[in-house]
Design a protein around this motif. Structure first.
Motif, PDB file in Angstrom:
ATOM      1  N   ALA A   1       0.729   4.346  -2.723  1.00 44.20           N
ATOM      2  CA  ALA A   1       0.637   5.761  -2.353  1.00 44.20           C
ATOM      3  C   ALA A   1       1.789   6.556  -2.967  1.00 44.20           C
ATOM      4  N   ASP A   2       2.993   5.989  -2.932  1.00 43.50           N
ATOM      5  CA  ASP A   2       4.148   6.680  -3.514  1.00 43.50           C
ATOM      6  C   ASP A   2       3.985   6.883  -5.019  1.00 43.50           C
ATOM      7  N   ASP A   3       3.288   5.935  -5.677  1.00 50.29           N
ATOM      8  CA  ASP A   3       3.088   6.029  -7.127  1.00 50.29           C
ATOM      9  C   ASP A   3       1.908   6.928  -7.502  1.00 50.29           C
ATOM     10  N   GLY A   4       1.190   7.428  -6.490  1.00 46.70           N
ATOM     11  CA  GLY A   4       0.049   8.292  -6.765  1.00 46.70           C
ATOM     12  C   GLY A   4      -1.211   7.539  -7.157  1.00 46.70           C
ATOM     13  N   ALA A   5      -1.235   6.206  -6.939  1.00 47.80           N
ATOM     14  CA  ALA A   5      -2.407   5.410  -7.312  1.00 47.80           C
ATOM     15  C   ALA A   5      -3.571   5.619  -6.353  1.00 47.80           C
ATOM     16  N   ILE A   6      -3.273   6.003  -5.118  1.00 46.92           N
ATOM     17  CA  ILE A   6      -4.326   6.273  -4.127  1.00 46.92           C
ATOM     18  C   ILE A   6      -4.651   7.752  -4.217  1.00 46.92           C
ATOM     19  N   ARG A   7      -5.891   8.060  -4.616  1.00 47.76           N
ATOM     20  CA  ARG A   7      -6.235   9.464  -4.849  1.00 47.76           C
ATOM     21  C   ARG A   7      -7.709   9.712  -4.522  1.00 47.76           C
ATOM     22  N   GLY A   8      -8.051  11.014  -4.481  1.00 50.48           N
ATOM     23  CA  GLY A   8      -9.416  11.396  -4.136  1.00 50.48           C
ATOM     24  C   GLY A   8      -9.680  11.192  -2.657  1.00 50.48           C
TER      25      GLY A   8
ATOM     26  N   PHE B   1       0.823  -1.209   0.000  1.00 52.96           N
ATOM     27  CA  PHE B   1       0.000   0.000   0.000  1.00 52.96           C
ATOM     28  C   PHE B   1       0.859   1.261   0.000  1.00 52.96           C
ATOM     29  N   ARG B   2       2.004   1.197   0.684  1.00 48.70           N
ATOM     30  CA  ARG B   2       2.905   2.359   0.680  1.00 48.70           C
ATOM     31  C   ARG B   2       3.405   2.616  -0.741  1.00 48.70           C
ATOM     32  N   ALA B   3       3.713   1.538  -1.470  1.00 44.97           N
ATOM     33  CA  ALA B   3       4.178   1.695  -2.853  1.00 44.97           C
ATOM     34  C   ALA B   3       3.086   2.308  -3.730  1.00 44.97           C
TER      35      ALA B   3
END
Length: 371
Positions: A92-99, A88-90
């Motif tokens: 977030a770092d890639d910008g996949a978790i948004r909104g 999950f950290r990866a």
């Protein structure tokens, strides 16, 4: 709930029904018209009392489930690693978790706080008050703004909100089939169109039988076969405070698919519809996990059968390319195929028509599709 506890609740419910019935009968016998309505009235009363006892039992079972998760926080649960899971950290770092972000089954809040630290509007839900208090204290101690709510993840629609991303670290694999269906539907209800859902769960490579459910690739693909686009389905490791090497798991990345998809129907005339339904299901079960129709056109990609569900005169075949519903009626086998796109739909139509006509060659079976 243990079997002996369930039996105890049923005994109590039936005992209550008998006592209330006896009291009601006594009153009716004192009335002039009591004997006339006695037969109907006591039957209706029994149904009402047993229904009430059943509802009370279901409510108590749900309450005990919540108490179970709360009790786990009397110590340190195996899933509480004190930091975000690397997968999950990866993301977030890639910008996949948004909104706006929702963490379903957030525990003590590490993934919610990871998102809040990145400036995202983050909410966590859980059924364990102790976990939520700990998460709130962590947020205050780190100077982060986040929201933590007590809510069953199968009832997310009650939030009355929508989110761009939903996270699930170790929740999906705690449900049985019924609970999982309710949970998946609840996540769909709160995701925005095109929203993302990231799931971490146990894989079938994890040794042992106790604890959460172990998922195989095909079973997971079947869970998300309808209404979701599976962007990633890959093996990963889950950090664990009790296992330095980590646990075997899956990372599933999903996008909510709101496209209407494509549907076709064929009403196949036959004097023995149940026979052909049964034969097609037997064939699908026999080749489950292999390419359906690969023996017809070697070297070409074909859908794979993921699961077959039968219930009397109805059946559902779940495939990697879509779903087929079969229903045997009077002189007709109704076949409905659904797929996310036209190409997949035509492929399913060709394969199902070919197999049905092959099975029914002696009877002159023909399959004609309509839209």
């Amino acid at each position: 709930m243990p079997p002996h506890a369930l039996a105890g609740h049923l005994r109590h419910g039936l005992a209550a029904a008998v006592l209330v019935k006896l009291a009601f009968v006594a009153v009716l016998l004192l009335l002039p018209s009591g004997l006339l309505v006695l037969g109907v009235a006591h039957g209706v009363l029994l149904i009402v009392v047993v229904a009430a006892a059943t509802l009370a039992l279901l409510a108590r079972r749900r309450s005990r489930g919540r108490d179970h998760w709360e009790a786990m926080y009397s110590g340190r649960p195996d899933w509480d690693v004190g930091h975000p899971q690397p997968a999950f950290r990866a993301l977030a770092d890639d910008g996949a978790i948004r909104g706006r972000v929702l963490d379903a089954g957030c525990g003590t809040g590490e993934h919610v706080l990871m998102c809040a630290a990145r400036g995202l509007d983050a909410t966590g839900v859980d059924v364990a008050p102790t976990a939520l208090r700990t998460a709130t204290e962590k947020a205050a101690g780190r100077g982060l703004t986040a929201r933590f709510l007590r809510r069953d993840a199968r009832e997310l629609a009650g939030l009355g909100e929508t989110f761009g991303t939903v996270l699930d670290c170790g929740l999906l694999h705690t449900f049985d089939d019924t609970g999982r269906a309710a949970y998946v539907a609840a996540v769909r209800a709160v995701l925005e169109p095109g929203g993302r859902w990231f799931v971490l769960c146990f894989s079938d490579l994890q040794p042992g039988e106790s604890g959460p459910r172990r998922y195989g690739r095909d079973e997971l693909a079947a869970v998300f076969a309808t209404g979701w686009r599976v962007d990633r389905l890959e093996r990963t490791r889950l950090d664990s405070p009790r296992d330095p090497g980590g646990l075997h798991g899956w990372l599933v990345a999903l996008t909510k698919d709101d496209a209407p998809g494509a549907t076709a129907r064929a009403d196949v005339a036959t004097a023995t519809p149940e026979r052909y339904l049964r034969r097609l299901c037997d064939h699908a079960e026999a080749i489950a996990g292999r390419d359906l129709g690969a023996h017809h056109r070697p070297g070409r990609a074909h859908p794979r059968v993921l699961r077959v569900d039968r219930d009397g005169s109805e059946a559902t075949l779940t495939l990697t390319a879509g779903r087929c519903t079969l229903r045997a009626g009077a002189g007709t086998l109704a076949v409905v195929v659904e797929a996310p796109a036209e190409d997949e739909l035509r492929q399913l139509q060709d394969l199902l028509a070919r197999d049905l006509e092959r099975f029914g060659r002696r009877d002159g079976l023909t399959v004609e599709w309509s839209r």
